[in-house]
Write a protein that holds these residues in place. Structure first.
Motif, PDB file in Angstrom:
ATOM      1  N   VAL A   1     -64.779  30.817 -24.865  1.00  0.00           N
ATOM      2  CA  VAL A   1     -63.378  30.474 -24.653  1.00  0.00           C
ATOM      3  C   VAL A   1     -63.275  28.952 -24.599  1.00  0.00           C
ATOM      4  O   VAL A   1     -63.986  28.308 -23.827  1.00  0.00           O
ATOM      5  CB  VAL A   1     -62.857  31.075 -23.324  1.00  0.00           C
ATOM      6  N   ILE A   2     -62.405  28.390 -25.433  1.00  0.00           N
ATOM      7  CA  ILE A   2     -62.202  26.943 -25.418  1.00  0.00           C
ATOM      8  C   ILE A   2     -61.083  26.637 -24.417  1.00  0.00           C
ATOM      9  O   ILE A   2     -59.898  26.698 -24.759  1.00  0.00           O
ATOM     10  CB  ILE A   2     -61.839  26.404 -26.824  1.00  0.00           C
ATOM     11  N   GLY A   3     -61.459  26.355 -23.200  1.00  0.00           N
ATOM     12  CA  GLY A   3     -60.483  26.106 -22.131  1.00  0.00           C
ATOM     13  C   GLY A   3     -59.786  24.763 -22.314  1.00  0.00           C
ATOM     14  O   GLY A   3     -60.150  23.964 -23.183  1.00  0.00           O
ATOM     15  N   PRO A   4     -58.780  24.492 -21.481  1.00  0.00           N
ATOM     16  CA  PRO A   4     -57.923  23.314 -21.678  1.00  0.00           C
ATOM     17  C   PRO A   4     -58.666  21.975 -21.641  1.00  0.00           C
ATOM     18  O   PRO A   4     -58.255  21.043 -22.333  1.00  0.00           O
ATOM     19  CB  PRO A   4     -56.906  23.404 -20.537  1.00  0.00           C
TER      20      PRO A   4
ATOM     21  N   GLN B   1     -47.254  29.216 -25.905  1.00  0.00           N
ATOM     22  CA  GLN B   1     -47.375  30.676 -25.830  1.00  0.00           C
ATOM     23  C   GLN B   1     -48.811  31.173 -26.052  1.00  0.00           C
ATOM     24  O   GLN B   1     -49.102  32.345 -25.816  1.00  0.00           O
ATOM     25  CB  GLN B   1     -46.453  31.343 -26.859  1.00  0.00           C
ATOM     26  N   GLY B   2     -49.692  30.280 -26.537  1.00  0.00           N
ATOM     27  CA  GLY B   2     -51.030  30.726 -26.895  1.00  0.00           C
ATOM     28  C   GLY B   2     -51.978  30.809 -25.710  1.00  0.00           C
ATOM     29  O   GLY B   2     -51.934  29.972 -24.812  1.00  0.00           O
ATOM     30  N   GLU B   3     -52.843  31.808 -25.736  1.00  0.00           N
ATOM     31  CA  GLU B   3     -53.983  31.828 -24.814  1.00  0.00           C
ATOM     32  C   GLU B   3     -55.022  30.842 -25.340  1.00  0.00           C
ATOM     33  O   GLU B   3     -54.986  30.453 -26.509  1.00  0.00           O
ATOM     34  CB  GLU B   3     -54.600  33.236 -24.774  1.00  0.00           C
TER      35      GLU B   3
ATOM     36  N   VAL C   1     -52.182  28.410 -18.859  1.00  0.00           N
ATOM     37  CA  VAL C   1     -53.646  28.554 -18.892  1.00  0.00           C
ATOM     38  C   VAL C   1     -54.267  28.297 -17.527  1.00  0.00           C
ATOM     39  O   VAL C   1     -55.371  28.765 -17.248  1.00  0.00           O
ATOM     40  CB  VAL C   1     -54.310  27.604 -19.906  1.00  0.00           C
ATOM     41  N   TRP C   2     -53.571  27.551 -16.682  1.00  0.00           N
ATOM     42  CA  TRP C   2     -54.137  27.226 -15.364  1.00  0.00           C
ATOM     43  C   TRP C   2     -53.879  28.341 -14.363  1.00  0.00           C
ATOM     44  O   TRP C   2     -54.524  28.395 -13.313  1.00  0.00           O
ATOM     45  CB  TRP C   2     -53.575  25.893 -14.853  1.00  0.00           C
TER      46      TRP C   2
END
Ligand SMILES: O=C(O)CCC(=O)C(=O)O
Ligand SMILES: [Fe+2]
Length: 322
Positions: free
Chosen positions: A187-190, A214-216, A318-319
């Motif tokens: 998973v490429i997190g923020p 809107q994207g995960e 995302v957070w």
């Protein structure tokens, strides 16, 4: 003495997180880059210290100024994706330009970003052109949606993160193999969303007529021989903010097998590196569309790489994922 995150980790292991924080704060007062970065990470993750993105950004700024390349990379990502402040694409590009003088990774990213024709928010100037494969559910393909360099960049960004897909077994609380997806995934997190990735996410937003919010987080999947993603729906059980659409980018095609099959819609896609597959998972009433169920067929030879972005019906934080 320089701050050591290992020493802080040992204190935390002994249950002494307060002592670890005191150590980091003392070193941060001396502008120790590792301590400033460590405090930023604790504030970002919300462990040992309460999550506070604004304060995290403040520590990242200081860590970056004190010479931490990791802090600079994170600061660039968070500036562009609007974590702890409003989204600021021009500001992020300016930071990347400065970093590129000192850091070869940043220089490579800048080169890729400069090859794209982008508007002021990092969005493409020209909308990508689709090919309609199916009307209901709507399945579209975009040929050469990403360049060969962008394919490589996405695969490389997952390199140190890839791990077998696992789920928690509710009976034992242990991690067990994922029953449906046998690929490795990352998973490429923020904090890892560099500007190349974020520009591609904006390209997907434009193609899918959605907001980038809107994207995960982007998922990178790697399938070895025999691995597959069994028939499934990308829609989630019991969520208010459903996965309305899915975007899949094929990052390579030097393998056999591994097509994407929609058995009920009678559509099969042969992966071609750089192509984007975009489809709708929900019906007009927002409920999951059973005909959109699909599978990643077993790889017969070689290794298959894809990047998947699940797009919610409305903004996804995302957070604070829900
Ligand atoms: O591997 C594939 O072709 C399908 C992947 C997929 O279904 C997904 O990522 O949701
Ligand atoms: Fe899927």
């Amino acid at each position: 003495m320089a701050f050591s995150s290992d020493a802080a980790a040992r204190l935390i292991e002994q249950g002494r997180s307060d002592a670890a924080i005191t150590l980091a704060r003392a070193a941060a007062d001396r502008s120790d880059p590792a301590a400033l970065l460590q405090l930023a990470i604790w504030y970002l993750v919300g462990r040992y210290l309460p999550r506070d993105l604004v304060t995290a950004r403040h520590f990242l700024r200081r860590a970056s100024a004190a010479g931490s390349i990791d802090a600079t990379r994170m600061e660039i990502a968070l500036t562009a994706n609007g974590s702890g402040a409003d989204r600021d694409w021009p500001g992020a590009v300016a930071l990347l330009r400065a970093a590129a003088k000192l850091d070869s990774v940043a220089a490579d990213e800048l080169q890729l970003v400069e090859r794209m024709a982008l508007g002021p928010r990092g969005e493409p100037i020209r909308p990508p052109a689709p090919e309609l494969l199916c009307e209901s559910p709507e399945i579209r393909r975009y040929r050469s949606f990403i360049s060969p360099e962008e394919c490589r960049h996405l695969a490389r960004s997952a390199e140190n993160l890839l791990a077998p897909a696992k789920v928690i077994d509710p009976a034992t609380n242990r991690l067990i193999d994922h029953p449906i997806r046998t690929s490795d995934f990352a998973v490429i997190g923020p904090t890892r969303e560099d500007l190349v990735i974020q520009a591609i996410l904006r390209r997907i937003a434009m193609a899918s007529d959605t907001a980038v919010e809107q994207g995960e987080p982007l998922n990178i999947l790697r399938y070895a021989v025999g691995q597959q993603y069994r028939l499934h729906s990308d829609a989630l059980p019991n969520v208010a903010n459903q996965r309305a659409k899915t975007a899949i980018m094929y990052l390579n095609d030097n393998f056999e097998g591994g097509g994407t099959l929609f058995p009920e819609a009678e559509v099969q896609i042969d992966p071609v590196a750089g192509d984007l597959l975009l489809f709708t998972n929900t019906l007009p009433n927002g409920r999951p569309d059973p005909v959109a169920r699909h599978a990643g067929l077993p790889v017969v030879q070689g290794t298959k790489w894809i990047a998947t972005r699940w797009i919610r019906a409305s903004a996804f934080d995302v957070w604070n994922p829900t």
